[in-house]
Design an enzyme around this catalytic site. Structure first.
Site, short mmCIF file in Angstrom:
data_model
loop_
_atom_site.label_atom_id
_atom_site.label_comp_id
_atom_site.label_asym_id
_atom_site.label_seq_id
_atom_site.Cartn_x
_atom_site.Cartn_y
_atom_site.Cartn_z
N TYR A 143 -55.32 -0.41 -29.73
CA TYR A 143 -55.52 0.47 -30.89
C TYR A 143 -56.48 -0.14 -31.89
O TYR A 143 -57.49 0.47 -32.24
CB TYR A 143 -54.16 0.75 -31.55
CG TYR A 143 -54.25 1.71 -32.70
CD1 TYR A 143 -54.48 3.07 -32.48
CD2 TYR A 143 -54.08 1.28 -34.02
CE1 TYR A 143 -54.56 3.97 -33.55
CE2 TYR A 143 -54.15 2.16 -35.08
CZ TYR A 143 -54.39 3.51 -34.85
OH TYR A 143 -54.46 4.38 -35.90
N ARG A 184 -42.59 4.91 -36.66
CA ARG A 184 -43.21 4.47 -37.91
C ARG A 184 -42.11 4.28 -38.94
O ARG A 184 -41.06 4.91 -38.89
CB ARG A 184 -44.24 5.50 -38.40
CG ARG A 184 -45.47 5.49 -37.52
CD ARG A 184 -46.59 6.28 -38.15
NE ARG A 184 -47.16 7.21 -37.20
CZ ARG A 184 -48.20 7.99 -37.46
NH1 ARG A 184 -48.79 7.94 -38.62
NH2 ARG A 184 -48.68 8.80 -36.54
N1 LIG Z 1 -50.98 8.51 -39.86
C1 LIG Z 1 -51.47 7.38 -40.29
O1 LIG Z 1 -50.85 6.73 -41.14
C2 LIG Z 1 -52.79 6.87 -39.78
C3 LIG Z 1 -53.22 5.62 -40.24
C4 LIG Z 1 -54.45 5.14 -39.79
C5 LIG Z 1 -55.22 5.88 -38.93
N2 LIG Z 1 -54.78 7.09 -38.49
C6 LIG Z 1 -55.65 7.82 -37.55
O2 LIG Z 1 -55.67 9.21 -37.85
C7 LIG Z 1 -55.75 9.96 -36.64
C8 LIG Z 1 -54.61 10.97 -36.59
O3 LIG Z 1 -53.38 10.29 -36.67
P1 LIG Z 1 -51.98 11.08 -36.76
O4 LIG Z 1 -51.09 10.26 -37.60
O5 LIG Z 1 -52.21 12.49 -37.08
O6 LIG Z 1 -51.48 10.91 -35.25
P2 LIG Z 1 -50.94 12.01 -34.22
O7 LIG Z 1 -50.49 11.25 -33.02
O8 LIG Z 1 -49.99 12.93 -34.88
O9 LIG Z 1 -52.27 12.83 -33.89
C9 LIG Z 1 -53.17 12.48 -32.90
C10 LIG Z 1 -53.55 13.74 -32.13
O10 LIG Z 1 -54.54 13.43 -31.16
C11 LIG Z 1 -54.18 14.03 -29.93
N3 LIG Z 1 -54.79 13.22 -28.85
C12 LIG Z 1 -54.50 11.94 -28.53
N4 LIG Z 1 -55.28 11.54 -27.50
C13 LIG Z 1 -56.08 12.59 -27.19
C14 LIG Z 1 -57.08 12.79 -26.21
N5 LIG Z 1 -57.43 11.83 -25.33
N6 LIG Z 1 -57.70 14.00 -26.16
C15 LIG Z 1 -57.36 14.99 -27.03
N7 LIG Z 1 -56.41 14.85 -27.98
C16 LIG Z 1 -55.77 13.66 -28.05
C17 LIG Z 1 -52.67 14.05 -29.92
O11 LIG Z 1 -52.10 14.98 -29.04
C18 LIG Z 1 -52.36 14.34 -31.40
O12 LIG Z 1 -52.33 15.75 -31.63
C19 LIG Z 1 -55.72 8.97 -35.49
O13 LIG Z 1 -57.04 8.72 -35.06
C20 LIG Z 1 -55.15 7.71 -36.13
O14 LIG Z 1 -55.61 6.56 -35.49
C21 LIG Z 1 -53.58 7.60 -38.88
#
Ligand SMILES: NC(=O)c1ccc[n+]([C@@H]2O[C@H](COP(=O)([O-])OP(=O)(O)OC[C@H]3O[C@@H](n4cnc5c(N)ncnc54)[C@H](O)[C@@H]3O)[C@@H](O)[C@H]2O)c1
Length: 317
Positions: A143, A184
């Protein structure tokens, strides 16, 4: 504008879509439903401005769009460590495919990166100039190293091909629609408290985190995307809390009689993480506005309503 949101059925993506749809844009949501759910975007399914495509971004796709918000990637350790090679593929091949699309159709490209690129930081709070202290071979590397290469690709497409890019580094964000089983810390505590179970703190609970409420984060996304600044920009809430303080806050809001249990700290778990948001403040005129107590209440209400539908709630205060 016509806007593509990858990972649009996930936690952050669906909140972003709500905001963009309300602003009157045409939205294409791309998701393979690995951690995303249709229920998060259900309200838009029959809207003429909304289109859902089930697609894995590790495969290329041709679309005509003006902006791309690239969020697709599992974000919590349980999900990104379940298939670490796939996580790397999503970050490398998926990001390359989306940058290739942005290059072809001259769309502005927004990368959702993470504070994890700072690893276990030895500088505190972290500014965007800090280069990080990351283990390349650890359990979190798929990651955090994945996101580092996604940033590299984004800046190389920018320098080499003139793609218009924006990079945000997201710090811990919480709010309604987080998954119950994603491990989380905020969701763990809320689920345990609502089920009448003891709250699990890893280590002695003195490690700190910052928690940004989702509506504040989305506001930062939109400001960065529509600004002239490429980034990277930290978006997060600089309020720093120990994990034990968070556990106590959730306990007091759900069930003041709940116990707190301590378990050993997993490897590579950062001790402290707090954003320096000077850039976001000065360049985007952005700062968080939702206090932890208010955001936690909205989040607990959402978990309570989802979990009571499936009969999982023991505490209904
Ligand atoms: N939530 C946080 O605190 C946080 C912190 C830092 C970074 N992020 C980043 O923000 C983004 C969204 O995070 P989130 O919390 O909404 O997570 P989440 O897991 O809810 O959302 C990720 C989405 O991407 C989709 N996905 C994953 N792999 C895929 C693929 N190969 N093809 C198509 N779709 C795919 C999943 O089905 C999901 O809907 C991510 O890139 C994550 O790294 C989130």
């Amino acid at each position: 504008m016509r806007i593509l949101v990858t990972g649009g059925a996930g936690f952050l993506g669906s909140h972003l879509i709500d905001r963009l749809m309300t602003e009157g844009h045409e939205i294409i949501c791309l998701d393979n439903f690995y951690t995303g759910h249709k229920r998060n975007i259900l309200q838009w399914m029959n809207h003429p401005n909304f289109e859902l495509i089930r697609h894995d971004i590790t495969e290329p796709i041709r679309l005509e769009v003006d902006q791309i918000y690239h969020l697709a990637c599992p974000a919590s350790p349980v999900h990104y460590q379940y298939n670490p090679v796939k996580t790397v593929k999503t970050n490398v091949m998926g990001t390359m495919n989306m940058l290739g699309l942005a290059k072809r159709v001259k769309a502005r490209f927004f990368l959702a990166s993470t504070s994890e690129v700072y690893g276990d930081p030895d500088v505190h709070p972290q500014t965007e100039e800090y280069r990080g202290n990351v283990n390349p071979i650890g359990l979190r590397s798929c990651y955090d190293e994945g996101k580092r290469i996604a940033e590299t690709l984004t800046f190389d497409y920018h320098r080499q091909n003139g793609v218009d890019v924006r990079v945000v580094r997201i710090f811990n964000t919480y709010g309604p629609r987080m998954l119950e089983n994603d491990g989380r810390v905020v969701s763990n505590f809320i689920v345990q408290a609502l089920q009448g179970k003891p709250l699990t703190v890893y280590g002695d609970g003195s490690q700190t985190r910052s928690f940004c409420y989702v509506s504040d984060l989305i506001d930062g996304f939109i400001r960065l995307m529509n600004s002239d600044y490429v980034g990277p920009v930290n978006i997060g809430n600089p309020g720093e809390y120990t994990i034990l303080q968070l556990a106590e806050a959730v306990r007091d809001m759900v069930d003041p009689t709940a116990e707190i249990n301590f378990k050993p700290l997993p490897s590579d778990d950062p001790r402290r993480r707090r954003p320096d948001i000077t850039k976001a403040k000065t360049l985007l005129n952005w700062e968080p506005t939702v206090p932890l107590s208010e955001g936690l209440k909205l989040t607990i209400d959402d978990f309570r309503s989802r979990m009571s539908k499936s009969g999982q709630v023991a505490i209904n205060r």
